[in-house]
Write an enzyme that holds these catalytic residues in place. Structure first.
Site, PDB file in Angstrom:
ATOM      1  N   HIS A   1       0.820  -1.227   0.000  1.00 59.35           N
ATOM      2  CA  HIS A   1       0.000   0.000   0.000  1.00 59.35           C
ATOM      3  C   HIS A   1       0.841   1.258   0.000  1.00 59.35           C
ATOM      4  O   HIS A   1       0.357   2.326   0.383  1.00 59.35           O
ATOM      5  CB  HIS A   1      -0.963  -0.034   1.207  1.00 59.35           C
ATOM      6  CG  HIS A   1      -1.979  -1.133   1.081  1.00 59.35           C
ATOM      7  ND1 HIS A   1      -2.741  -1.587   2.132  1.00 59.35           N
ATOM      8  CD2 HIS A   1      -2.329  -1.895   0.025  1.00 59.35           C
ATOM      9  CE1 HIS A   1      -3.537  -2.568   1.720  1.00 59.35           C
ATOM     10  NE2 HIS A   1      -3.292  -2.780   0.448  1.00 59.35           N
TER      11      HIS A   1
ATOM     12  N   CYS B   1       4.887  12.956  -8.149  1.00 64.61           N
ATOM     13  CA  CYS B   1       4.158  13.913  -8.982  1.00 64.61           C
ATOM     14  C   CYS B   1       3.731  13.143 -10.234  1.00 64.61           C
ATOM     15  O   CYS B   1       4.575  12.689 -11.017  1.00 64.61           O
ATOM     16  CB  CYS B   1       5.056  15.101  -9.381  1.00 64.61           C
ATOM     17  SG  CYS B   1       4.248  16.143 -10.626  1.00 64.61           S
TER      18      CYS B   1
ATOM     19  N   CYS C   1       5.124  20.452  -6.382  1.00 64.99           N
ATOM     20  CA  CYS C   1       6.253  19.951  -7.175  1.00 64.99           C
ATOM     21  C   CYS C   1       7.035  21.138  -7.765  1.00 64.99           C
ATOM     22  O   CYS C   1       6.442  22.053  -8.351  1.00 64.99           O
ATOM     23  CB  CYS C   1       5.685  19.083  -8.314  1.00 64.99           C
ATOM     24  SG  CYS C   1       6.887  18.645  -9.563  1.00 64.99           S
TER      25      CYS C   1
ATOM     26  N   THR D   1      -3.614  -8.290  10.891  1.00 70.11           N
ATOM     27  CA  THR D   1      -4.457  -7.756   9.834  1.00 70.11           C
ATOM     28  C   THR D   1      -5.882  -8.275  10.003  1.00 70.11           C
ATOM     29  O   THR D   1      -6.109  -9.415  10.375  1.00 70.11           O
ATOM     30  CB  THR D   1      -3.935  -8.097   8.421  1.00 70.11           C
ATOM     31  OG1 THR D   1      -4.789  -7.492   7.440  1.00 70.11           O
ATOM     32  CG2 THR D   1      -3.861  -9.594   8.179  1.00 70.11           C
TER      33      THR D   1
ATOM     34  N   ASN E   1      -3.003 -12.682  15.900  1.00 76.68           N
ATOM     35  CA  ASN E   1      -4.000 -11.615  16.032  1.00 76.68           C
ATOM     36  C   ASN E   1      -4.775 -11.899  17.323  1.00 76.68           C
ATOM     37  O   ASN E   1      -5.199 -13.036  17.522  1.00 76.68           O
ATOM     38  CB  ASN E   1      -4.956 -11.639  14.821  1.00 76.68           C
ATOM     39  CG  ASN E   1      -5.814 -10.389  14.754  1.00 76.68           C
ATOM     40  OD1 ASN E   1      -6.249  -9.861  15.783  1.00 76.68           O
ATOM     41  ND2 ASN E   1      -6.021  -9.875  13.559  1.00 76.68           N
TER      42      ASN E   1
ATOM     43  N   ALA F   1       1.318  -8.986  18.882  1.00 76.33           N
ATOM     44  CA  ALA F   1       2.388  -9.413  17.977  1.00 76.33           C
ATOM     45  C   ALA F   1       3.707  -9.683  18.700  1.00 76.33           C
ATOM     46  O   ALA F   1       4.362 -10.716  18.458  1.00 76.33           O
ATOM     47  CB  ALA F   1       2.588  -8.330  16.912  1.00 76.33           C
TER      48      ALA F   1
HETATM   49  N1  APR Z   1      -0.871  -7.407  17.771  1.00 75.56           N
HETATM   50  C1  APR Z   1      -1.414  -8.083  16.727  1.00 75.56           C
HETATM   51  N2  APR Z   1      -2.578  -7.735  16.133  1.00 75.56           N
HETATM   52  C2  APR Z   1      -3.217  -6.657  16.636  1.00 75.56           C
HETATM   53  C3  APR Z   1      -2.729  -5.911  17.730  1.00 75.56           C
HETATM   54  C4  APR Z   1      -1.492  -6.335  18.301  1.00 75.56           C
HETATM   55  N3  APR Z   1      -0.952  -5.681  19.356  1.00 75.56           N
HETATM   56  N4  APR Z   1      -3.615  -4.902  17.986  1.00 75.56           N
HETATM   57  C5  APR Z   1      -4.603  -5.021  17.072  1.00 75.56           C
HETATM   58  N5  APR Z   1      -4.382  -6.081  16.270  1.00 75.56           N
HETATM   59  C6  APR Z   1      -5.187  -6.564  15.148  1.00 75.56           C
HETATM   60  C7  APR Z   1      -6.662  -6.243  15.217  1.00 75.56           C
HETATM   61  O1  APR Z   1      -7.354  -7.289  15.902  1.00 75.56           O
HETATM   62  C8  APR Z   1      -7.051  -6.198  13.730  1.00 75.56           C
HETATM   63  O2  APR Z   1      -7.451  -7.480  13.285  1.00 75.56           O
HETATM   64  O3  APR Z   1      -4.710  -5.891  13.987  1.00 75.56           O
HETATM   65  C9  APR Z   1      -5.754  -5.795  13.019  1.00 75.56           C
HETATM   66  C10 APR Z   1      -5.776  -4.396  12.463  1.00 75.56           C
HETATM   67  O4  APR Z   1      -6.762  -4.340  11.451  1.00 75.56           O
HETATM   68  P1  APR Z   1      -6.889  -3.012  10.554  1.00 75.56           P
HETATM   69  O5  APR Z   1      -6.867  -1.823  11.440  1.00 75.56           O
HETATM   70  O6  APR Z   1      -8.067  -3.237   9.655  1.00 75.56           O
HETATM   71  O7  APR Z   1      -5.548  -2.967   9.717  1.00 75.56           O
HETATM   72  P2  APR Z   1      -5.201  -3.732   8.366  1.00 75.56           P
HETATM   73  O8  APR Z   1      -5.739  -5.106   8.357  1.00 75.56           O
HETATM   74  O9  APR Z   1      -3.733  -3.568   8.177  1.00 75.56           O
HETATM   75  O10 APR Z   1      -5.962  -2.844   7.255  1.00 75.56           O
HETATM   76  C11 APR Z   1      -5.732  -3.189   5.902  1.00 75.56           C
HETATM   77  O11 APR Z   1      -6.996  -1.249   5.234  1.00 75.56           O
HETATM   78  O12 APR Z   1      -7.501   0.967   5.572  1.00 75.56           O
HETATM   79  C12 APR Z   1      -6.791   0.090   4.759  1.00 75.56           C
HETATM   80  O13 APR Z   1      -4.847   0.566   3.550  1.00 75.56           O
HETATM   81  C13 APR Z   1      -5.322   0.380   4.853  1.00 75.56           C
HETATM   82  O14 APR Z   1      -3.470  -1.181   4.857  1.00 75.56           O
HETATM   83  C14 APR Z   1      -4.729  -0.895   5.436  1.00 75.56           C
HETATM   84  C15 APR Z   1      -5.768  -1.937   5.084  1.00 75.56           C
END
Ligand code: APR
Length: 240
Positions: free
Chosen positions: A113, A121, A140, A181, A206, A224
């Protein structure tokens, strides 16, 4: 059943999301304290908003830069970077734009991402990589147009070569570790499927279950840093 350590695998892919950086102080996007609860991405993080109101987009972008600039890689980033020095081949496929994997010393990183610290630019076809600072010069010097944050906003296509490289690395790995994620944003959320087809060991780190959880053989339900420590020390029941 003997357990394996990270170093027992020859090709590891760490697939990371915002939860990877949560313990560094970087807000996640969704869930408790999620940034999209506070800011509507349609106003601050999409091409349409950038065309309509570039100042507002840059104000939000610099707000995020200022916040992330105060964050350092956490123990999880360091374990991932260290395993890159110990195991045969480690690739980080990240959805994160914060640059913390690189700061921790990971070398093979695919940023699906984009990157919070890079601008481009689209008129002049140039990019600039900034330090971890807010940006003052927003136009730019070549054409006078607005610098565009070089990140993938909602509705953007991903950089095809980066996505292809991620798919290839995952299709060749023997261990796939997903960290932090929510598995709701595509095409990134489809990538674990490549690991399943490759027959790789699949681990999900997670605290919460996700829509992709059924794809994984091992679920480490915790933060994590703690779960990666267990994985690195061979304490997790990673089937041999
Ligand atoms: N350790 C591990 N996981 C964690 C922790 C932690 N300390 N704290 C929160 N989480 C988990 C949450 O349970 C959740 O499932 O991390 C995840 C974060 O999810 P999102 O905020 O949705 O992030 P992500 O999955 O990276 O989003 C994907 O969405 O908005 C777009 O481009 C943006 O790259 C991003 C994409």
């Amino acid at each position: 059943m003997s357990t394996s350590r990270l170093r027992d695998f020859s090709r590891i892919v760490f697939f990371t999301g915002a939860g990877m950086s949560a313990e560094s102080g970087v807000p996640t996007y969704r869930g408790a304290g999620g940034i999209w609860k506070e800011y509507d991405y349609r106003r601050y993080a999409c091409q349409e908003a950038f065309v309509r109101d570039p100042e507002a987009v840059w104000e939000f972008h610099n707000y995020r830069r200022g916040l992330v600039a105060r964050c350092a890689p956490n123990l999880g980033h360091q374990i991932v970077a260290r395993s890159g020095r110990r195991s045969a081949r480690v690739t980080v496929v990240t959805q994160n734009i914060d640059g913390l994997h690189a700061l921790a010393g990971s070398s093979e990183i695919l940023e699906l991402h984009g990157n919070l610290w890079r601008v481009r630019c689209d008129t002049c076809g140039v990019k600039q990589q900034d330090g971890h600072v807010v940006r003052e010069v927003l136009r730019c010097d070549g054409c006078g147009g607005w610098w565009r944050p070089d990140i993938v906003w909602f509705g953007d296509y991903l950089h095809e070569p980066t996505l292809d490289a991620a798919q290839a690395a995952i299709a060749a790995c023997d261990l796939f570790v997903s960290i932090g994620t929510s598995a709701v944003v595509y095409p990134a959320a489809y990538l674990p499927e490549y690991a399943r087809k490759a027959g790789a060991r699949r681990v999900e780190i997670n605290p919460d279950e996700t829509p992709a959880s059924e794809l994984y053989e091992l679920h480490l339900r915790g933060p994590a840093t703690e779960m990666l420590t267990r994985l690195a020390d061979g304490d997790a029941e990673l089937l041999a």
